[in-house]
Design an enzyme around this catalytic site. Structure first.
Site, short mmCIF file in Angstrom:
data_model
loop_
_atom_site.label_atom_id
_atom_site.label_comp_id
_atom_site.label_asym_id
_atom_site.label_seq_id
_atom_site.Cartn_x
_atom_site.Cartn_y
_atom_site.Cartn_z
N HIS A 84 58.65 -14.20 91.36
CA HIS A 84 57.75 -13.53 90.40
C HIS A 84 57.14 -14.58 89.48
O HIS A 84 57.73 -14.95 88.47
CB HIS A 84 58.54 -12.48 89.60
N HIS B 263 53.09 -15.74 88.17
CA HIS B 263 51.63 -15.64 88.21
C HIS B 263 51.08 -17.05 88.05
O HIS B 263 51.33 -17.70 87.03
CB HIS B 263 51.13 -14.76 87.06
N HIS C 236 54.34 -4.37 89.87
CA HIS C 236 55.00 -4.35 88.57
C HIS C 236 55.25 -2.89 88.21
O HIS C 236 54.30 -2.08 88.23
CB HIS C 236 54.10 -4.97 87.49
N GLU D 187 58.23 -2.27 83.56
CA GLU D 187 58.27 -3.38 82.59
C GLU D 187 58.10 -2.74 81.20
O GLU D 187 59.02 -2.76 80.39
CB GLU D 187 57.16 -4.40 82.89
N ASP E 291 57.80 -15.47 85.54
CA ASP E 291 56.61 -14.65 85.24
C ASP E 291 55.40 -15.52 84.86
O ASP E 291 54.55 -15.79 85.70
CB ASP E 291 56.94 -13.62 84.14
N ASP E 292 55.33 -15.94 83.59
CA ASP E 292 54.20 -16.74 83.10
C ASP E 292 54.77 -17.87 82.24
O ASP E 292 54.66 -17.84 81.00
CB ASP E 292 53.27 -15.87 82.25
N1 ADE Z 1 50.08 -10.50 84.51
C1 ADE Z 1 50.68 -11.66 84.21
N2 ADE Z 1 51.90 -11.44 83.70
C2 ADE Z 1 52.09 -10.10 83.69
C3 ADE Z 1 53.15 -9.26 83.30
N3 ADE Z 1 54.29 -9.72 82.79
N4 ADE Z 1 52.98 -7.93 83.43
C4 ADE Z 1 51.85 -7.44 83.92
N5 ADE Z 1 50.82 -8.17 84.31
C5 ADE Z 1 50.94 -9.51 84.20
ZN ZN Z 2 54.51 -10.48 86.23
#
Ligand code: ADE
Ligand code: ZN
Length: 336
Positions: A17, A19, A197, A200, A278-279
């Site tokens: 996971h 991005h 997703h 969350e 994630d990011d």
């Molecule tokens: N795009 C990038 N990170 C995300 C996240 N945590 N939830 C939804 N969309 C995303």
């Molecule tokens: Zn994500």
């Protein structure tokens, strides 16, 4: 016994996971803005980092989509992706399954071929130079309409040899999986894997929809399944993997404190949990940092950490023989 940090660093693992746009570090943001003559509303990378304070998903997304505007050329997408691979080599990550958001770029007039070309060239180099295998997943932006997702699926058709699956991301609440049931059915018809997703920020009902209407192969996040025992039992008995992102959950206030993160209870409930970033450029930690901080906050045992690493391969879209090899490498690392 080795200390836990050192143990995690050497443990073979996969990331499921991530991005790619969320791995854009402020330094690269400045470099690409200068290269492409794009104005960004910050003077220094430190000023950018100082702006990364979020109280929910949408506050993050607003800044994240703005940051992605510096990505213009094929080389930009290559550089972004290769920088992430280099970072993953340092984390002893052996396999990655990464998301990209085509609509964030095509809506700015960037060609689908430019985006996929740069990313896939870097992924091929990551395999050749670092031995890291990869799969690419294209996400539909759920705040956009269904017809935009259909258009994106159409644009992807010449590149399906490079794309293993489709996902669903962006602002969750108000944009349930049901909005995209038809486009995911079309993607499934094309033989694509399905992830989304769900849970969350959105309620357990959105996870039910991801299961029943999208027929997901994996659930991204999924934390809020813990509010519904029947749902937990169903996900556990289906053996579905959850790609949990602890530092993301903390940064976006999904949890108030890492010590209160549900990951350990999720595992205890029989869920196949993985740890992911994630990011990472926005949330302050790449893959190992997520393992380390989570292990420390929740006092995870060595066995629980090993289970997460094993799950990262078991839940991947790799062929069985490659999964078996990674699991045996983990055994060798842990027990010899
Ligand atoms: N795009 C990038 N990170 C995300 C996240 N945590 N939830 C939804 N969309 C995303
Ligand atoms: Zn994500």
């Amino acid at each position: 016994m080795q200390n836990i940090e050192k143990f995690i660093k050497g443990l073979p693992k996969a990331e499921l996971h991530l991005h790619l746009e969320g791995s854009l570090e402020p330094e690269m943001m400045f470099e690409l803005a200068a290269r492409n003559n794009i104005k960004i509303p910050f003077k220094t990378p430190d000023e950018v980092r100082a702006a990364y304070k979020f109280s929910n998903l949408q506050e993050f997304l607003d800044i994240y989509y703005q940051g992605a505007s510096v990505l213009v050329t094929e080389q930009d997408f290559y550089d972004l992706t290769f920088a992430y691979l280099t970072r993953m080599k340092a984390d002893n990550c052996k396999h990655i399954e990464v998301f990209f958001d085509p609509q964030t770029h095509t809506d700015r007039g960037i060609g689908f071929d430019v985006v996929v070309g740069g990313i896939s060239r870097a992924l091929a180099d990551g395999k050749a130079k670092y031995g890291i295998t990869s799969r690419l997943i294209m996400c539909f932006l759920r705040h956009l309409p269904e017809d935009a997702a259909f258009k994106t699926l159409e644009q992807a058709k010449p590149y399906l040899d490079k794309i293993i699956g489709v996902g669903l991301d962006s602002g969750e609440v108000g944009h349930p999986p049901s909005k995209f049931a038809r486009v995911f059915a079309a993607a499934r018809e094309l033989g694509l894997k399905i992830v989304a997703h769900a849970g969350e920020e959105g309620p357990p009902e959105y996870i039910y929809e991801a299961l029943d209407l999208l027929h997901v192969d994996r659930i991204d996040h999924g934390n809020r399944c813990m509010e519904d025992n029947a749902l937990v039992a169903r996900i556990a008995s289906a053996g579905l993997t959850l790609t949990v992102c602890p530092l993301s959950n903390l940064a976006l206030c999904v949890v108030k404190d890492l010590k209160k993160h549900p990951l350990r209870e999720m595992m205890a409930a029989g869920l196949k949990v993985t740890i992911n970033s994630d990011d990472p450029a926005y949330f302050g930690g790449y893959l190992n940092q997520n393992y380390i901080e989570t292990a420390q906050a929740l006092d995870l045992s060595r066995d629980e950490i090993i289970t997460c690493a094993k799950n990262s391969f078991l839940g991947s879209f790799l062929p069985d023989d490659e999964i078996a090899k990674h699991l045996s490498d983990i055994e060798v690392y842990c027990f010899s």
